[in-house]
Write an enzyme that holds these catalytic residues in place. Sequence first.
Site, short mmCIF file in Angstrom:
data_model
loop_
_atom_site.label_atom_id
_atom_site.label_comp_id
_atom_site.label_asym_id
_atom_site.label_seq_id
_atom_site.Cartn_x
_atom_site.Cartn_y
_atom_site.Cartn_z
N ASN A 180 31.48 48.42 33.52
CA ASN A 180 32.01 48.37 34.89
C ASN A 180 31.44 49.47 35.79
O ASN A 180 31.59 49.42 37.02
CB ASN A 180 33.55 48.42 34.90
N ASP A 235 41.56 39.92 33.90
CA ASP A 235 40.39 39.58 34.73
C ASP A 235 40.80 38.74 35.94
O ASP A 235 41.76 37.96 35.88
CB ASP A 235 39.37 38.83 33.87
#
Length: 251
Positions: free
Chosen positions: A73, A25
């Site tokens: 996502n 991330d």
Amino acid sequence: MPVPDLVPAKGDDTSPPVHVAIIMDGNGRWAAARGLPRAEGHRRGVEALRKTVRASSDLGIQYLTIFSFSAENWTRPAQEINDLMTLVKRFVRDDLADLHKSGVRIRIIGDRTGLDSEITGLIAHAEMLTRENRKCTLCVAFNYGSRQEIARAARKLAEDSVSGNIDPSQIDAELLEAQLDTAGIPDPDLVIRTSGEQRLSNFLLWQAAYAEFVFMPIYWPDFDRAALEEAIEEFHRRERRFGGVNARAGN
Ligand code: IPE
Ligand code: IPE
Ligand code: MG
């Protein structure tokens, strides 16, 4: 009277974790901090991934799972999704031969239905080509969401019950586990998340039941072998109990 040595004490076991899972991330923030487009962060993220796979294999980690694209996502802007898909395809095209030569077996987890046929073709080819490799396994979580994975497994067990293949009374954790995308892969020992966020974001909810979590303040493009080693050192400082007791510590 000496206390029986039932469980190795903290720090005694220096062997690497069998399975490390990483939530990669912070690509977007890495880019923003440098005034660069998010896509550049993702591109640099792929470079960090290359280094990490090599380091992980060198360190003797048998399973490395990486969260590359979550089921959620898809809510990102179309351009970013497009950039990410292009990078995924390029990674497979550019790196597959090298990974194969290094003895890496590739396994993909996540929902494949509805994916672009070019991607499903590449995934199937990568898995097929590397299926006999034994040095280590790179498990790529793509279009992956743990809740969806568990729901799919439950649906399969319900179908098997209706068709009479199993009796509902037989359903237990082991049977459900066998229907997860990760069937046959040991649970992660260590879950690392970069970027400072401290959440799972729908990653390996079932499998990480007894994993150790290490949250690192660096953005994913800055992750490297040293960062991986640092996370493993922290892992070795932890005391895993699995609900039991540590005889030496006396509690
Ligand atoms: C991780 O970086 C890559 C993916 C989720 C595909 P992000 O894109 O989430 O970067 P941040 O969290 O916005 O910085
Ligand atoms: C998790 O990161 C997914 C991947 C790393 C692929 P996100 O950036 O999507 O997670 P949230 O939205 O911050 O929880
Ligand atoms: Mg993020």
